[in-house]
Write a protein that holds these residues in place. Structure first.
Motif, PDB file in Angstrom:
ATOM      1  N   LEU A   4      30.772   5.568  15.502  1.00 29.10           N
ATOM      2  CA  LEU A   4      29.903   6.718  15.233  1.00 29.10           C
ATOM      3  C   LEU A   4      30.117   7.237  13.814  1.00 29.10           C
ATOM      4  CD1 LEU A   4      30.083   8.620  18.625  1.00 29.10           C
ATOM      5  CD2 LEU A   4      28.193   7.247  17.721  1.00 29.10           C
ATOM      6  N   ALA A   5      31.372   7.276  13.376  1.00 28.88           N
ATOM      7  CA  ALA A   5      31.644   7.690  12.000  1.00 28.88           C
ATOM      8  C   ALA A   5      30.970   6.734  11.020  1.00 28.88           C
ATOM      9  CB  ALA A   5      33.148   7.756  11.739  1.00 28.88           C
ATOM     10  N   ASN A   6      31.080   5.438  11.287  1.00 31.29           N
ATOM     11  CA  ASN A   6      30.428   4.448  10.424  1.00 31.29           C
ATOM     12  C   ASN A   6      28.912   4.619  10.426  1.00 31.29           C
ATOM     13  OD1 ASN A   6      32.759   3.213   9.482  1.00 31.29           O
ATOM     14  ND2 ASN A   6      32.819   1.754  11.174  1.00 31.29           N
ATOM     15  N   PHE A   7      28.351   4.898  11.605  1.00 31.13           N
ATOM     16  CA  PHE A   7      26.909   5.140  11.715  1.00 31.13           C
ATOM     17  C   PHE A   7      26.488   6.311  10.829  1.00 31.13           C
ATOM     18  CE2 PHE A   7      23.803   7.906  13.974  1.00 31.13           C
ATOM     19  CZ  PHE A   7      22.660   7.166  13.715  1.00 31.13           C
ATOM     20  N   LEU A   8      27.239   7.393  10.879  1.00 30.97           N
ATOM     21  CA  LEU A   8      26.881   8.578  10.096  1.00 30.97           C
ATOM     22  C   LEU A   8      27.036   8.323   8.596  1.00 30.97           C
ATOM     23  CD1 LEU A   8      28.363  11.272  12.467  1.00 30.97           C
ATOM     24  CD2 LEU A   8      25.959  10.626  12.191  1.00 30.97           C
ATOM     25  N   PHE A   9      28.022   7.508   8.214  1.00 31.29           N
ATOM     26  CA  PHE A   9      28.113   7.101   6.807  1.00 31.29           C
ATOM     27  C   PHE A   9      26.899   6.245   6.418  1.00 31.29           C
ATOM     28  CE2 PHE A   9      32.844   7.780   7.142  1.00 31.29           C
ATOM     29  CZ  PHE A   9      32.885   8.819   6.219  1.00 31.29           C
ATOM     30  N   GLU A  10      26.491   5.374   7.331  1.00 34.71           N
ATOM     31  CA  GLU A  10      25.321   4.536   7.061  1.00 34.71           C
ATOM     32  C   GLU A  10      24.063   5.389   6.896  1.00 34.71           C
ATOM     33  OE1 GLU A  10      22.924   0.744   9.011  1.00 34.71           O
ATOM     34  OE2 GLU A  10      25.018   1.080   9.536  1.00 34.71           O
TER      35      GLU A  10
END
Length: 193
Positions: A4-10
């Motif tokens: 989820l953190a990676n998604f939000l960075f994306e």
């Protein structure tokens, strides 16, 4: 939580991903994130105008419609003549890592198919966002905006969007904030009520 953190960075990458068509217009610039935000607001508006559509679904489709561009970049109509992007693969690669990946995939596929009323309204919102940008640049003197406008209108699928496009094109883009209270603009005070 890591996915989820990676998604939000994306998602944040869309703030730094430029919309590439403006290079042909000769003026203007916006990020995919800026485009997606106004598209979602337009989608919300169109869904309310329509009265039959699921407003939340339209907004969700609008918010997610260009998310693959965080991975592929924005491809304008000239680029698309020569470059093939695999948006479906970008969607699948991201969806695989999200707890709501199936929802994301469904939203994107619905937008891509343009069969549901909600997808048609989201598509029209996408086009109207560009019409608004063109009108803003036309009002600042860009003469090419007039050449682009008819093509965008032809892409619209709903009557509400076509009516809104016509009104947008007839409306001065800077008048919304400049009201008729002369004293406010002279003295910074409201005149008598």
């Amino acid at each position: 939580m890591k996915n989820l953190a990676n998604f939000l960075f994306e998602v944040g990458m869309l703030k730094r991903t430029p919309r590439s068509g403006f290079q042909f217009l000769g003026s203007g610039a916006e990020s995919v994130a800026e485009h997606s935000f106004r598209t979602a607001m337009i989608g919300y508006t169109l869904a309310h105008l329509d009265g039959r559509a699921d407003v939340g679904r339209v907004v969700q489709i609008c918010l997610f419609h260009d998310l693959p561009e965080a991975r592929t970049g924005d491809q304008n109509y000239v680029n698309k003549k020569y470059v093939r992007t695999d948006e479906k693969k970008a969607v699948e690669d991201l969806a695989r890592n999200l707890p709501f990946g199936d929802d994301y995939r469904d939203l994107w596929q619905e937008f891509d198919a343009r069969e549901s009323l909600e997808a048609q309204l989201a598509h029209d919102a996408d086009q109207l966002e560009m019409i608004l940008a063109l009108k803003e640049y036309k009002d600042l003197g860009n003469r090419y905006a007039d050449e682009w406008y008819p093509y965008l209108v032809e892409r619209l699928r709903t009557d509400a969007a076509r009516q809104l496009a016509e009104t947008i094109w007839e409306t001065d883009s800077s008048k919304w904030w400049f009201d008729d209270d002369h004293q406010w603009w002279v003295k910074g005070e409201r005149g008598p009520a």
